[in-house]
Write a protein that holds these residues in place. Structure first.
Motif, short mmCIF file in Angstrom:
data_model
loop_
_atom_site.label_atom_id
_atom_site.label_comp_id
_atom_site.label_asym_id
_atom_site.label_seq_id
_atom_site.Cartn_x
_atom_site.Cartn_y
_atom_site.Cartn_z
N ARG A 46 -10.71 6.84 -4.71
CA ARG A 46 -11.15 7.64 -3.56
C ARG A 46 -11.65 6.73 -2.44
O ARG A 46 -11.28 6.91 -1.28
N VAL A 50 -10.14 6.14 1.37
CA VAL A 50 -10.92 6.23 2.61
C VAL A 50 -10.79 4.94 3.40
O VAL A 50 -10.62 4.96 4.63
N ILE A 71 -12.67 11.46 9.46
CA ILE A 71 -12.97 11.50 8.03
C ILE A 71 -13.64 12.82 7.69
O ILE A 71 -13.33 13.46 6.67
N GLY A 72 -14.55 13.27 8.56
CA GLY A 72 -15.21 14.55 8.35
C GLY A 72 -14.20 15.69 8.32
O GLY A 72 -14.29 16.60 7.48
N TRP A 74 -10.97 15.34 7.62
CA TRP A 74 -10.13 15.14 6.44
C TRP A 74 -10.81 15.72 5.20
O TRP A 74 -10.15 16.31 4.33
N SER A 75 -12.12 15.58 5.13
CA SER A 75 -12.85 16.04 3.95
C SER A 75 -13.09 17.56 3.97
O SER A 75 -13.49 18.13 2.96
N ASP A 76 -12.85 18.21 5.12
CA ASP A 76 -13.11 19.64 5.26
C ASP A 76 -11.82 20.43 5.04
O ASP A 76 -10.96 20.48 5.91
N SER A 77 -11.72 21.08 3.90
CA SER A 77 -10.50 21.84 3.61
C SER A 77 -10.40 23.10 4.47
O SER A 77 -9.34 23.72 4.54
#
Length: 180
Positions: A46, A50, A71-72, A74-77
């Motif tokens: 992981r 990143v 990144i924020g 990308w991490s938020d589905s």
């Protein structure tokens, strides 16, 4: 289960340096690494993913805050692709403005270079144009001595502030053409 990697292995797998990994941790782009019993940093797939994402984003010129925003997202589905596209469009507009500024600098510099004979005579059209509007008697009486910072001589144009200052200066400079 994926084996954990040390910082050198993670750096190699992600295509970044170990120094950059430590930097990304320090500024918060990458969470602090898990540590071995001996205190060595350990990374999994992981974190390597990143790091690859950061590397690719930085290669496209995204700033650190923009990378953090991406990144924020990308991490938020629950994100919308519209949000991501907005970040990229903003960055593209910034790059286009920088390109225009660089083209203006290149055009101005090209005029100056063409105006200079580049011979053994002391007269130089480049210096004359750069000093336009300044009386000859106000020519400097010294040669600058660049001060060292942190043990290194600071090279012109290496800092972001000097780049920004140069861009602002160029916007205010008009190349004056002689009538002859």
């Amino acid at each position: 289960m994926n084996p954990l990697m040390n910082i050198g292995e993670a750096a190699s797998a992600a295509g970044v340096s170990a120094k950059m990994i430590r930097h990304y941790e320090q500024i918060g782009l990458l969470p602090a690494a898990e540590r071995s019993d001996a205190g060595y940093r350990l990374y999994g797939e992981r974190e390597v993913s990143v790091l690859r994402f950061i590397r690719q984003s930085r290669r496209l010129g995204f700033s650190v805050p923009q990378v953090a925003e991406l990144i924020g997202l990308w991490s938020d589905s629950q994100r919308s692709s519209r949000e991501v596209k907005t970040v990229a469009q903003r960055h593209l507009a910034d790059l286009e403005e920088k390109r225009r500024e660089i083209e203006q600098m290149m055009d101005g510099l090209s005029v100056l270079v063409k105006a200079c004979h580049g011979n053994d005579q002391p007269h130089c059209a480049i210096l004359e144009k750069l000093a336009w509007g300044s009386p000859a008697e106000h020519r400097p009486q010294h040669k600058p001595q660049i001060k060292k910072t942190h043990g290194k001589a600071e090279e012109p144009g290496t800092g972001a502030a000097s780049h920004i200052d140069l861009m602002a200066w160029m916007r205010g400079v008009q190349v004056h053409h002689d009538a002859h």
